[in-house]
Design an enzyme around this catalytic site. Structure first.
Site, PDB file in Angstrom:
ATOM      1  N   HIS A   1      80.050 100.758   1.615  1.00  0.00           N
ATOM      2  CA  HIS A   1      80.241  99.681   0.631  1.00  0.00           C
ATOM      3  C   HIS A   1      80.677  98.340   1.247  1.00  0.00           C
ATOM      4  CE1 HIS A   1      81.985  98.104  -3.311  1.00  0.00           C
ATOM      5  NE2 HIS A   1      80.771  98.468  -3.644  1.00  0.00           N
TER       6      HIS A   1
ATOM      7  N   LYS B   1      80.471  94.717   3.069  1.00  0.00           N
ATOM      8  CA  LYS B   1      79.502  93.610   2.999  1.00  0.00           C
ATOM      9  C   LYS B   1      79.976  92.570   4.002  1.00  0.00           C
ATOM     10  CE  LYS B   1      80.465  95.035  -1.525  1.00  0.00           C
ATOM     11  NZ  LYS B   1      79.335  95.750  -1.889  1.00  0.00           N
TER      12      LYS B   1
ATOM     13  N   ASP C   1      77.297  86.536  16.776  1.00  0.00           N
ATOM     14  CA  ASP C   1      77.642  86.240  18.178  1.00  0.00           C
ATOM     15  C   ASP C   1      79.033  86.756  18.550  1.00  0.00           C
ATOM     16  OD1 ASP C   1      75.203  85.065  18.533  1.00  0.00           O
ATOM     17  OD2 ASP C   1      75.925  83.015  18.299  1.00  0.00           O
TER      18      ASP C   1
END
Lengths: 226, 226
Positions: free
Chosen positions: B160, B162, B167
Site C-alpha cells: 500500500h 506510494k 537518484d
C-alpha cells in the site's frame, strides 16, 4: 619568535578552541534533544520519525497509553514497542486539538483513544470519506455518537488523505488508513514531523476541507456535519 | 600599537572576512538551488514541497517535459502549472535511478514518462501490489514489456506504499496513487523532500521489499520478477 606572529598564533588557537567548544556544545544539545523525545528512530534536528507497517501484532492500547498499564493476565495484544504503539503515543500527546483527515477508520483501538481524549477536553475534528462510512466496522458512527464532529466529501471521488495534526504542531502523514489490516497486514508508511514548514500547509488544507465540506447541503451526510 | 596586538587584530579581521565570505557563498548556493528547482512552493532550507490534488485538469506531458513543448493545436490537456506538472518535473529530473513503490499504476502519462527515462538509460525499478496488476488500465504490463523490472507482494495483504525515490536523493511520498482519478478527482497529498534523514529510511525500505519480493517463488508473479 616575532611578537606579531605570536599574537596571530594565540588568536588562531583561541578561535580553534572556541570552535571545538561550540561543536561539543551542539553535539550535547542534539543528543539531549534525542534523549528527551525518547525514541531511537528520530532522524534529524527537527523532530522527525518514520514508521513502517505491518506490525507483527496489534499493540495493547492499555499497556501503552494508560498510567496503570495493562492489568490483564493473558493479554492477547502486544506489549512490545511497535509502529502502532508509537502512533498511540503521538496521538495521546495531544493536549488541545487533534484534526484527523483519514479515508477510513475501522480500528476500534484508535477510535477509543480519540473518544478518551475527547472526554478529557481535547477538541477533535474528523474528515473522512463518505462511502467509507458504510464500511464494515466503521468507527465513525461511535465517534459521532460521542459528540465528535465529523465531515465528509460530497462526491463520487475519494477523500483519500491520511493525515493527522496534533495540537497544530505535529503532522502524522503517509499511506496508513486506520484499519487493522493496515496495522498487521499491509506495507504502509507513516511520517511524523513537527517541522512547521510542513505542518502549516497541512493545517491550511485541513481547514480548507473542513469549511468546504461544512458548506455542502445536498446530501444525507448533513446529519454527520456540525 | 603593540605588535602582539596588531598581529591578533589582523588575524581576527582575517577570520571575520572569511566567515562573511563563507556565509555569502552559502546564501548564493542556497538561492541557486532554489532557482534551479523553479518552484515557489519550496518550504524550508532543505528542498521541500507539498502538493495537493485534485488538479482541475490533467497536465500536458509534452508541454512540461519535452524540449519542444506541446505542438498540438487544440491540446485537451492543461498547460497551466499544477500538482501533476510539478510531479512530472521531479520525475524527469532523475538522472540515474528511479525506484517506485506504488500500490497501483493506471496513469498512462506517468507510465510513459518512465518508459522514456528508461530508454534514456535511467535505471527504473517498480514495486506494486499484486492484485492491482489486474486493475483495468494497469500500466504494469506495458512497463514490464519495455524491460523495466517489476516486483510484487505475495500475500492477500496490500502493498500500500506510494513513494518514489529519485537518484537516491529525492523522496516523493503521500497518499497519491498513479491513477487519473487521483489526479483530477480525489483529495490527495504528496510530499517531496531531499532531506537525507527521510530519504535514507525510505531507500532502506525499498531495498528490503525489493529483496524480499524477489525471493518469493510460490506464485505466478515470478514472470514479473527479475
Amino acid at each position: 619568535m616575532n611578537s606579531n606572529l605570536r599574537g596571530a598564533l594565540y588568536t588562531v588557537l583561541f578561535f580553534i578552541a572556541s570552535e571545538v567548544l561550540y561543536k561539543l556544545y551542539c553535539k550535547t544539545k542534539k543528543h539531549k534533544s534525542k534523549t528527551e523525545i525518547g525514541s531511537e528512530s528520530r532522524l534529524s534536528s527537527t523532530s522527525l520519525q518514520v514508521l513502517f507497517f505491518p506490525d507483527e501484532k496489534v499493540a495493547c492500547k492499555d499497556y501503552f497509553i494508560t498510567d496503570n498499564g495493562c492489568v490483564k493476565q493473558n493479554c492477547r495484544f502486544s506489549h512490545e514497542k511497535s509502529s502502532l504503539s508509537e502512533l498511540y503515543k503521538h496521538l495521546c500527546s495531544g493536549k488541545t486539538t487533534v484534526d484527523i483527515c483519514v479515508y477510513i477508520i475501522t480500528c476500534k483501538d484508535l477510535a477509543e483513544i480519540l473518544m478518551k481524549m475527547f472526554k478529557r477536553g481535547v477538541k477533535i475534528r474528523i474528515i473522512t470519506d463518505k462511502d467509507q462510512l458504510q464500511a464494515s466496522g466503521s468507527q465513525i458512527w461511535s465517534l459521532r455518537k460521542e459528540g465528535i464532529p465529523v465531515r465528509t466529501n460530497d462526491s463520487s471521488y475519494l477523500m483519500h488523505h491520511k493525515f493527522v495534526i496534533i495540537d497544530n504542531r505535529v503532522l502524522i502523514n503517509g499511506s496508513f488508513n486506520w484499519t487493522y489490516q493496515a496495522i498487521t497486514g499491509n506495507q504502509e508508511n507513516v511520517l511524523i514531523t513537527d517541522d512547521d514548514a510542513v505542518t502549516s500547509v497541512f493545517k491550511a488544507e485541513f481547514q480548507r476541507l473542513w469549511e468546504d465540506f461544512g458548506s455542502q447541503n445536498s446530501t444525507g451526510d448533513l446529519r454527520l456535519q456540525e
